[in-house]
Write a protein that holds these residues in place. Structure first.
Motif, short mmCIF file in Angstrom:
data_model
loop_
_atom_site.label_atom_id
_atom_site.label_comp_id
_atom_site.label_asym_id
_atom_site.label_seq_id
_atom_site.Cartn_x
_atom_site.Cartn_y
_atom_site.Cartn_z
N THR A 24 0.87 -1.18 0.00
CA THR A 24 0.00 0.00 0.00
C THR A 24 0.90 1.23 0.00
N THR A 26 1.26 5.33 0.70
CA THR A 26 0.66 6.47 1.37
C THR A 26 1.66 7.62 1.42
N LEU A 50 2.45 8.53 -8.42
CA LEU A 50 1.39 8.08 -7.51
C LEU A 50 0.32 7.27 -8.24
N GLU A 54 -2.35 2.92 -8.47
CA GLU A 54 -3.81 2.91 -8.47
C GLU A 54 -4.35 1.57 -7.96
N LEU A 57 -3.50 2.77 -3.25
CA LEU A 57 -3.29 4.04 -2.56
C LEU A 57 -4.16 4.11 -1.31
N PHE A 156 -7.12 9.84 -4.23
CA PHE A 156 -7.45 9.20 -2.96
C PHE A 156 -8.95 9.09 -2.71
#
Length: 408
Positions: A24, A26, A50, A54, A57, A156
């Motif tokens: 994950t 962050t 980032l 997908e 996130l 997000f």
């Protein structure tokens, strides 16, 4: 020994790659707020990196809250800096005008020296003003829509952690105070911080560990923090996350938490494009601990551009009759490429990139160290260079000016 302390030891490259495929991802609030502060190309590179996660996130509630609270202030600061940049250019123009006027008045010097310097300086100042005005216009036009906010919301959407309950939050604040007194990382460096966010770093860290524990997956945390309560330092440079953080992640979550500063995250995320990307964006982010990497990447980019423009010069001589006439007149023999600039990236992902460039190439018989010996042909170029299928090639170009320059 590895069984006992493996979570504190460096990972092999294949282990890192495995975590990147599963983890994950962050970020802390400042990584998102920096999107307002970065040059558009740097911002685009970070957003692209980032997006590569997908579906994996996640944003802690504390980081999301800090972003929402501070985004308007960050956006306003950009407008202020751009306005101040205009003043910087005006100050520079006044100082340079006096210097060039004085130089033109030095009687032993040929008048052309001062005239050329003034013309070059005036052109550079006009270019700087145009770039600043373009950014100010873009910033003003985007003020009503806030493209950064749109990007963050899209990234997000549906993957923000829930807030701690009232009693839990009070206990977390008490624990944060204890950690500050005992200098337990992270967060104790914020003890004298103005405002009410003294415990923000710890709250983010706590929520990240809870996410790693509940998901039973490793986490990649991207942070803009540079303080000693996040990073081990040797000879003034960050050499890795604090070992206490790695120990706590292992103890609380039973998972690896990889911690990256923004620049090192981007560098790895765009790895298939090699080091050139770092040279374009790290200068904006300016990580002190990656100065050597930045320098190496800049050298790589310089070599790519100089080689490509040099080969283009040979093609121009073969295809451009006017340049061949200049070559015949000067009897010069080879290209020396100088002043290659890459002012913008049009698009970048892990397999393809297009970069705008400008260049000044000298066709001369002088040595590399001193190309302006005798007559030379000076060619100003602009164009686009593309990276595709593992190779670089100039895809379009335009000769803006070509002239013979004669020096003693």
């Amino acid at each position: 020994m590895k069984t006992l302390f493996g979570h504190l030891l460096p990972l092999a490259e294949d282990e890192i790659e495995a975590i990147w495929k599963e983890a994950t991802l962050t970020v802390d609030a400042n990584v998102l707020l920096d999107l307002y502060r970065y040059h558009p190309e740097t911002r685009g590179a970070l957003i692209q990196a980032l997006r590569g996660f997908e579906g994996r996130l996640w944003l802690s509630h504390q980081a999301a809250l800090e972003f929402v609270r501070n985004r308007a202030r960050a956006a306003a600061a950009v407008a202020k800096e751009l306005a101040e940049a205009v003043g910087d250019v005006n100050t520079l123009e006044s100082a340079l005008k006096k210097a060039t006027d004085d130089l033109r008045g030095r009687r032993p010097l040929p008048r052309e020296v001062g005239q050329k310097l003034k013309a070059d300086v005036d052109a550079a100042i006009r270019s700087a003003r145009a770039s600043i005005e373009e950014l100010r216009t873009r910033d003003a036009n985007g003020a009503s829509t806030d493209a950064v906010l749109d990007d963050v919301l899209a990234l997000f959407d549906g993957c923000v952690g829930g807030p701690p309950a009232g009693d839990e939050l009070a206990d977390l604040h008490k624990d944060a105070e204890r950690r500050i007194k005992e200098k337990v990382p992270p967060g104790y460096e914020d003890a004298k911080k103005d405002g009410g966010n003294v415990h923000g770093d710890y709250l983010v860290w706590h929520q990240v560990l809870q996410q790693a524990k509940s998901s039973a997956k490793p986490v990649i945390l991207v942070t803009s923090e540079r303080k000693e309560d996040w990073w081990e330092r040797a000879q003034g440079k960050a050499v890795g996350p604090r070992l206490e953080l790695l120990e706590e992640a292992h103890r609380v979550a039973g998972q690896r938490v990889l911690i990256y500063q923004t620049a090192s995250f981007i560098e790895r995320a765009v790895g298939p494009l090699h080091g050139w990307m770092a040279a374009l964006v790290l200068d904006d982010i300016r990580p002190e601990d990656l100065e050597d990497v930045t320098a190496a990447a800049q050298i790589e980019l310089d070599e790519i551009m100089n080689d490509s423009v040099g080969r283009l010069g040979d093609e121009l001589i073969a295809s451009d009759a006017s340049l061949r006439r200049l070559v015949a007149e000067t009897k010069v023999s080879g290209w020396r490429v100088h002043d290659v600039e890459v002012p913008s990236i049009e698009r970048v992902d892990n397999a393809f990139a297009q970069l705008k460039f400008t260049a000044v190439a000298h066709y001369t018989s002088g040595p590399v160290e001193d190309p302006r010996v005798g007559p030379e042909i000076r060619v100003q170029l602009r164009g686009t260079i593309a990276f595709k299928n593992g190779a670089w090639a100039i895809t379009e170009h335009e000769v803006e000016n070509a002239e013979i320059v004669r020096t003693p």
